[in-house]
Motif scaffolding. Sequence first.
Motif, PDB file in Angstrom:
ATOM      1  N   PRO A 125     -19.255   0.982  18.452  1.00  0.00           N
ATOM      2  CA  PRO A 125     -19.879   0.454  17.233  1.00  0.00           C
ATOM      3  C   PRO A 125     -19.227   0.421  16.081  1.00  0.00           C
ATOM      4  O   PRO A 125     -17.882   1.194  16.115  1.00  0.00           O
ATOM      5  N   LEU A 126     -19.326  -0.003  14.929  1.00  0.00           N
ATOM      6  CA  LEU A 126     -18.582  -0.099  13.734  1.00  0.00           C
ATOM      7  C   LEU A 126     -19.305   0.744  12.623  1.00  0.00           C
ATOM      8  O   LEU A 126     -20.211   0.494  12.172  1.00  0.00           O
ATOM      9  N   TRP A 127     -18.511   1.480  11.874  1.00  0.00           N
ATOM     10  CA  TRP A 127     -18.809   2.139  10.447  1.00  0.00           C
ATOM     11  C   TRP A 127     -18.024   1.370   9.539  1.00  0.00           C
ATOM     12  O   TRP A 127     -16.672   1.686   9.672  1.00  0.00           O
TER      13      TRP A 127
ATOM     14  N   ALA B 297     -21.734  -8.378   7.252  1.00  0.00           N
ATOM     15  CA  ALA B 297     -21.679  -7.059   7.994  1.00  0.00           C
ATOM     16  C   ALA B 297     -23.186  -7.075   8.577  1.00  0.00           C
ATOM     17  O   ALA B 297     -23.482  -6.524   9.916  1.00  0.00           O
ATOM     18  N   TRP B 298     -24.109  -7.335   7.953  1.00  0.00           N
ATOM     19  CA  TRP B 298     -25.458  -7.368   8.528  1.00  0.00           C
ATOM     20  C   TRP B 298     -25.626  -8.002   9.933  1.00  0.00           C
ATOM     21  O   TRP B 298     -26.257  -7.341  10.855  1.00  0.00           O
ATOM     22  N   LYS B 299     -25.140  -9.322   9.871  1.00  0.00           N
ATOM     23  CA  LYS B 299     -25.604 -10.084  11.020  1.00  0.00           C
ATOM     24  C   LYS B 299     -24.516  -9.692  12.288  1.00  0.00           C
ATOM     25  O   LYS B 299     -24.856 -10.151  13.242  1.00  0.00           O
ATOM     26  N   HIS B 300     -23.414  -8.911  12.070  1.00  0.00           N
ATOM     27  CA  HIS B 300     -22.699  -8.543  13.005  1.00  0.00           C
ATOM     28  C   HIS B 300     -23.319  -7.462  13.847  1.00  0.00           C
ATOM     29  O   HIS B 300     -23.597  -6.475  13.482  1.00  0.00           O
ATOM     30  N   PRO B 301     -23.578  -7.736  15.322  1.00  0.00           N
ATOM     31  CA  PRO B 301     -24.418  -6.775  15.838  1.00  0.00           C
ATOM     32  C   PRO B 301     -23.859  -5.439  16.255  1.00  0.00           C
ATOM     33  O   PRO B 301     -24.508  -4.585  16.865  1.00  0.00           O
TER      34      PRO B 301
END
Length: 497
Positions: free
Chosen positions: A327-329, A362-366
């Motif tokens: 996951p990404l922060w 960023a929001w649309k990146h899963p």
Amino acid sequence: MTDLRRPRRRAAPAVLAALLLLLAATGLSVATAPASAARSMTTAIADDGVLNGRHGDPAPIVAEWRAAGVQNVRLFAQWSHIAPDHEAQRPPAGFDGDAEGAYDFRDLDRKIDLVRRNGMTVTLVVTGPGPVWGSLEPQRRNNRWRPSPRMFGAFATAVASHVADRVQDYVVWNEPNVATWLQPQNLCTGTRCRVYSPHLYRKLAAEGHAAIRAEDPTATIALGATSSRGDRFLTRTNGTTQPLVFLRELACVDARYREKRTGDCRGFRAPKANVLAYHPHSSRYSPAYRSPRSGDARMGDLGRLTAVADRLTRAGRLDVVGASRFPLWLDEYAYETNPPDRVRGVSFAKQAAWSQWGWWTAWKHPRVQMLAQYEWIDERNGDDASSDPTGWQSGLYTNARRAKPLAQAFPNPIFGWRTSRSASVWGQVRTARGRIDVRLQRAGGSGWKAYRTVRTDSRGTFTVRVPRSSSARYRFTYVSPEGGATRTSLSTALRRR
């Protein structure tokens, strides 16, 4: 990201040992939520200047964060700010580096407690630079130079032991690919240089991860937190390493992903973490910009970043704890403004438009779980006409506390786009604590006209199909959950995709 919860009591060592054995035996994990949960992306802020009192009493400003929909605050536990005698070449006599009592945590406690009192959680970056005595070469009197992994691990132990009942999320080191935070970046002989910082960071990250995990087995721990770009050619000891070059070197592979087994890679062990942290700043470019340099990755290159991370993970060169992919922060993201920065800044209007575009990206990146706006207030006078002021000028407010358009956009971002076949508008009420109604409006000849009433999801987000048009503009209004006033977003056109 984790939700604010009541202070956790650390279990007895025997209980923790049994828990870890059970997890190992069953294949379960104490790691973060799976990457598929990205549509619940956490809204965060990163502004240590505010917390340090640079803009006056931080308490009312931190209250503003919560009122604007901030859920999480990223802040630093900086080794040199907490350690004793940080300019000395030797630690104090009798110093016990992993003992809580060896450090002064009063300022860190004040910040954490202020954030939590306002109903927000903390992401704690345990980072250097450290004290001079924490360097492997203290005689240089350079606290950024070759920090001792062992001593840093002791510091991380003390930090995690002290804050474990109040903090769940950690990042190990800030921007290790930048010389401001870690030196040397390269080892040079004459004009010939080789990358060094990823190999030093691999040892620091291993010590930091092990220390935090030992004190708090349920912690979520991130590595990386690199800047989005670096030097294409290695010409100096302390430049900036390209982030994707940094990742490959961290994993001990070359540009063709062939394993390295000698030199700095002898005895290689795959770095482990729950999450990959990253700073996808795009500078003077839009969020759609794709960097022509394959070693860089800005907001428009998140696919490039995850492709490299995934390839390294599949090869066993990076170890994701509790998931199959990182996951990404995105724990820093922002645009600087002109004024005051005539070199790196964009206009106030463009800052607002591009930031909202980036937030939607960023929001649309899963796999993006968190996105942090970097700075609430500019680091120096936002009305200053100097050509290249020091620090960052990416706040919602100038240093003189004059609101930029971004201040209106932040609690309720909006972004519209169109393709050859369709068009949509996305928006979010960041203060929402459940589903609410928003009134989408379209600009008409004599002002704004009602277009449609939309029910958001439980996170305050909506996406609406609209007619394709190159000239249409939309905005939305809603009754704020914070105080009951009617709020209005900025307006958006439909950008071509």
